[in-house]
Design a protein around this motif. Structure first.
Motif, short mmCIF file in Angstrom:
data_model
loop_
_atom_site.label_atom_id
_atom_site.label_comp_id
_atom_site.label_asym_id
_atom_site.label_seq_id
_atom_site.Cartn_x
_atom_site.Cartn_y
_atom_site.Cartn_z
N VAL A 177 -21.90 13.38 23.99
CA VAL A 177 -22.66 12.44 24.82
C VAL A 177 -22.04 11.06 24.74
O VAL A 177 -21.45 10.69 23.72
N CYS A 178 -22.20 10.32 25.81
CA CYS A 178 -21.78 8.94 25.85
C CYS A 178 -22.85 8.09 25.12
O CYS A 178 -24.02 8.50 25.08
N TYR A 179 -22.44 6.96 24.59
CA TYR A 179 -23.38 6.08 23.88
C TYR A 179 -24.59 5.80 24.77
O TYR A 179 -24.45 5.34 25.90
N GLY A 180 -25.78 6.06 24.21
CA GLY A 180 -26.97 6.00 25.04
C GLY A 180 -27.95 4.91 24.67
O GLY A 180 -29.04 4.84 25.22
N GLY A 181 -27.60 4.05 23.73
CA GLY A 181 -28.50 2.96 23.37
C GLY A 181 -28.67 2.82 21.87
O GLY A 181 -28.02 3.53 21.08
#
Ligand SMILES: CC(C)(COP(=O)(O)OP(=O)(O)OC[C@H]1O[C@@H](n2cnc3c(N)ncnc32)[C@H](O)[C@@H]1OP(=O)(O)O)[C@@H](O)C(=O)NCCC(=O)NCCS
Length: 201
Positions: free
Chosen positions: A29-33
């Motif tokens: 996953v891409c950085y989500g917060g």
């Protein structure tokens, strides 16, 4: 396989089954917060020799969240790898920079780091980067092998670059230029870089 080849050839699955020790399914996953920040920090703090402050992490993930990726063991719900990067103008070139790359020991040797780096490089290429750089300890055989396999060249040796006193290699990946009639690779303007076995020559 070079990074460019990996980027071009990959269908970019968000989840892959690994071989090697255990057959855990790995999800990317891409950085989500903010909820991802402690996961990134604990992995990097545990595995890299260089200490980073929270300000350094925030600098990267706030400004270039699209260039940080995390790998999860889908069954365990555990973060097992991460890559943190940035991009911007440098000496007249738009370039990407890989700041941190870590995979937990039990999950190594299964292509997780390759997939993480390839995802970041893909975004860099799509964003118009002409090259990607990073530093690695000259003693870090694993990282040097990984990046060499992806087509990175050793551009420079940096004396006592790290706080632990170890020298670094600056590694560089130059993307093939679309312009016809120009050499596919042009080494940086400072003239002290050594070109090695690039897959693009
Ligand atoms: C370096 C690191 C990220 C590699 O992660 P990984 O998920 O095991 O890497 P991959 O499985 O994608 O490896 C891809 C290729 O890199 C090379 N490689 C990776 N680790 C290696 C090692 N320890 N020794 C020799 N080659 C290695 C191999 O060529 C490998 O391909 P192969 O398995 O088909 O032979 C991991 O060992 C790590 O987290 N190390 C500690 C932190 C670190 O050094 N980060 C890099 C800082 S520059």
């Amino acid at each position: 396989m070079s990074a460019a080849a990996a980027v071009a050839g990959s269908s970019a699955p968000s989840s892959m089954s690994g071989g090697g020790s255990g057959d855990a399914e790995i999800t990317y996953v891409c950085y989500g917060g903010e909820h991802h920040l402690p996961l990134v920090m604990s992995l990097v703090d545990a595995e890299l020799s260089e200490p980073y402050s929270i300000f350094t992490y925030r600098y990267f993930v706030y400004l270039w969240p699209q260039l940080t990726f995390l790998a999860f063991d889908a069954k365990e719900g555990k973060c097992v790898g991460t890559v943190v990067c940035k991009m911007g103008e440098h000496r007249g070139a738009f370039r990407g920079y890989i700041a941190m790359l870590v995979v937990l020991k039990p999950y190594r040797g299964r292509g997780i780091a390759t997939e993480l780096v390839t995802r970041s490089i893909r975004v860099m290429m799509e964003s118009g980067c002409e090259e990607v750089t990073l530093e690695a300890e000259v003693t870090n055989k694993g990282a040097l092998a990984l990046y060499g396999r992806l087509g990175f060249i050793r551009a420079k040796r940096l004396y006592r670059y790290y706080l632990n006193g170890v020298d670094a290699f600056r590694l560089k990946l130059l993307f093939p230029r679309p312009d016809h009639g120009l050499p596919p690779i042009m080494i940086g303007s400072d003239g002290d870089e050594q070109q090695m076995d690039s897959p693009y020559l």
